[in-house]
Design an enzyme around this catalytic site. Structure first.
Site, PDB file in Angstrom:
ATOM      1  CE  LYS A  44      -2.804   2.684   3.234  1.00 54.83           C
ATOM      2  NZ  LYS A  44      -1.715   3.652   3.510  1.00 54.83           N
ATOM      3  CG  ASN A  45       2.955   2.479   3.275  1.00 53.30           C
ATOM      4  OD1 ASN A  45       1.814   2.923   3.236  1.00 53.30           O
ATOM      5  ND2 ASN A  45       3.541   2.145   4.412  1.00 53.30           N
TER       6      ASN A  45
ATOM      7  NE  ARG B 120      -3.191  12.402   6.449  1.00 53.79           N
ATOM      8  CZ  ARG B 120      -3.188  13.593   7.060  1.00 53.79           C
ATOM      9  NH1 ARG B 120      -2.475  14.572   6.554  1.00 53.79           N
ATOM     10  NH2 ARG B 120      -3.886  13.791   8.152  1.00 53.79           N
TER      11      ARG B 120
ATOM     12  CB  CYS C 278      -5.001   6.847   9.621  1.00 55.58           C
ATOM     13  SG  CYS C 278      -5.545   5.439   8.639  1.00 55.58           S
TER      14      CYS C 278
ATOM     15  CG  ASP D 220       2.238   1.518   9.270  1.00 55.71           C
ATOM     16  OD1 ASP D 220       1.714   2.356  10.023  1.00 55.71           O
ATOM     17  OD2 ASP D 220       2.383   1.717   8.054  1.00 55.71           O
TER      18      ASP D 220
ATOM     19  CB  VAL E 298       7.009   7.064  13.721  1.00 55.18           C
ATOM     20  CG1 VAL E 298       6.686   7.522  12.305  1.00 55.18           C
ATOM     21  CG2 VAL E 298       8.321   6.280  13.744  1.00 55.18           C
TER      22      VAL E 298
END
Length: 441
Positions: free
Chosen positions: A23-24, A97, A121, A311, A333
């Site tokens: 996803k990133n 975003r 999020c 994550d 983070v």
């Protein structure tokens, strides 16, 4: 319309799941296609919400997107790129975003960009100031307008010397996507170097970009006038893989994660082993399982790559509620990432959150009065309850807590999880989870 998941917990998750592209990385690689003058092919693409959002945004801007969901292939042709109506773009406000990353490529392609108010999020202060400052340094003109931001570059984008105060992944992506076709040389210091960043650089290099990564987190980009297309297989999603690994541990299960990559998960795998999880690493994936004994507490700090990824923290915290003793987790983070523990406490977990830096090194949040350290005492019996999903990783963490808990849980807001977990309810069913889905207005 919204969905509610009713989970009857206490059933170990066993079986096999398949994990596709990260996803990133995938949405950013899709945006990169705008920079080319030829079609690009992106393979191993998951069916997730973020991919849908970027697909719609690209199509609004004239990019042709052809899907092969069976093989996970996308073909993206930017030759008809155009300005999109602001009202149409605004329809995506709050969904993601990702739109901010379209700015550089759109300026190169059509001379301007309009970005709607951004969502994402609610896990911390993730301002777009970095992005806008970067674009200004490239020579862009940024104007605030009703409903969003208009960005243009009357004299084109030019190379710049940029230093990030924190190795932000998003800001690093912005520089890469803006600098590859900017005139001159760009030097970025303090850059993020996550595997997804390196894979995006690989995509851009295939298109004709000239990018080098130094050992001191400096990235140097020599701008080129034109780029072609790419043919690229996205790296596997290490965050989803780690989530299923934690699910196996929490539910005392046994899950083979097809596509999980040892190379990109080494820090997680070391921690997983310290906690007491079992693993068998194969060529096509990794088997994660509960070995049947006690789980071990630990002291953990999140950090940028190659540290323990933020994550990974939330699903693992659920597992630590079942460890024998006291664990300490220091989040460095995102400052508000422990909001998800409220639901775990209602389920019976013993978790205290603190403003102090409880790790080995004070972090930037220690002086800003944020609850960013957690003390977890275990083991505790989790009990089913009603839960509203707060964010992507926290939501998946709530799911696996409910799957491990005694009794029934009702989980609302699960559509957020679709942003990053492909067909997750189908995967849960395949692993033997006991649940029902109902849809409400």
């Amino acid at each position: 319309m919204s969905s509610v998941l009713t989970i009857r917990g206490g059933v170990p998750l066993t079986g096999r799941v398949s994990v596709r592209g990260a996803k990133n990385l995938v949405p950013k690689a899709m945006v990169a296609a705008l920079l080319g003058n030829e079609p690009s092919v992106l393979r191993n693409v998951p069916e997730i919400k973020d991919v849908e959002v970027v697909t719609s945004l690209l199509q609004l801007h004239g990019v042709t997107v052809e899907k092969d969901p069976v093989n996970g292939d996308l073909t993206l042709d930017p030759k008809a790129a155009k300005t999109a109506p602001s009202t149409a773009i605004d329809a995506h406000a709050g969904d993601s975003r990702i739109p901010i990353l379209l700015c550089g490529p759109l300026i190169h392609a059509i001379g301007e960009a309009f970005i709607p108010d951004l969502g994402g999020c609610k896990i911390g202060d993730r301002p777009i100031d970095y992005h806008l400052d970067v674009l200004r340094q490239f020579g862009a003109v940024v104007e605030k307008r009703p409903g969003g931001i208009h960005i243009s570059a009357p004299k084109g984008l030019h190379g710049a010397k940029i230093s990030l105060p924190y190795p932000s992944v998003g800001a690093t992506e912005q520089v890469l996507l803006s600098a590859t076709r900017a005139e001159g040389i760009t030097e970025l210091s303090g850059a993020a170097t996550e595997p997804e960043i390196i894979d995006l650089i690989a995509v851009l290099q295939k298109m004709g970009a000239i990018i080098s990564v130094q050992t001191d987190r400096t990235i140097r980009i020599e701008g080129v006038r034109d780029l072609g297309g790419y043919n690229h297989r996205a790296l596997s999603d290490r965050n989803e893989s780690a989530s299923w690994a934690s699910a196996a541990l929490v539910t005392r299960g046994d899950i083979f994660v097809e596509g999980a990559s040892q190379r990109d998960m080494m820090t997680f795998l070391n921690t997983y082993r310290k906690v007491g999880g079992g693993m068998d690493i194969g060529e096509d994936g990794i088997r994660f399982y509960h070995k049947g004994g006690k789980l071990n507490p630990l002291v953990l700090e999140t950090d940028v790559h190659p540290g323990f990824m933020t994550d990974w923290q939330q699903p693992l915290v659920v597992a630590l509620t079942q460890a024998e003793g006291v664990s300490i987790v220091h989040e460095t983070v995102y400052e508000n990432r422990f909001g998800f523990t409220d639901a775990l406490i209602r389920m019976g977990a013993s978790i205290q959150v603190h403003r102090e830096c409880l790790g080995s090194v004070p972090c930037r949040f220690g002086q800003r009065n944020f609850l960013h350290s957690a003390v977890i005492s275990g083991p505790t019996q989790l009990k089913g309850t009603d839960i509203d999903v707060p964010d992507l990783r926290g939501g998946f963490s709530h799911l696996i807590a409910a799957l491990a808990a005694s009794g029934t849980s009702r989980v609302t807001g699960i559509d957020i999880i679709n942003r990053g977990y492909e067909r997750f309810t189908e995967k849960l069913a395949g692993l033997g989870a006991d649940f029902d889905i109902t849809t409400t207005k």
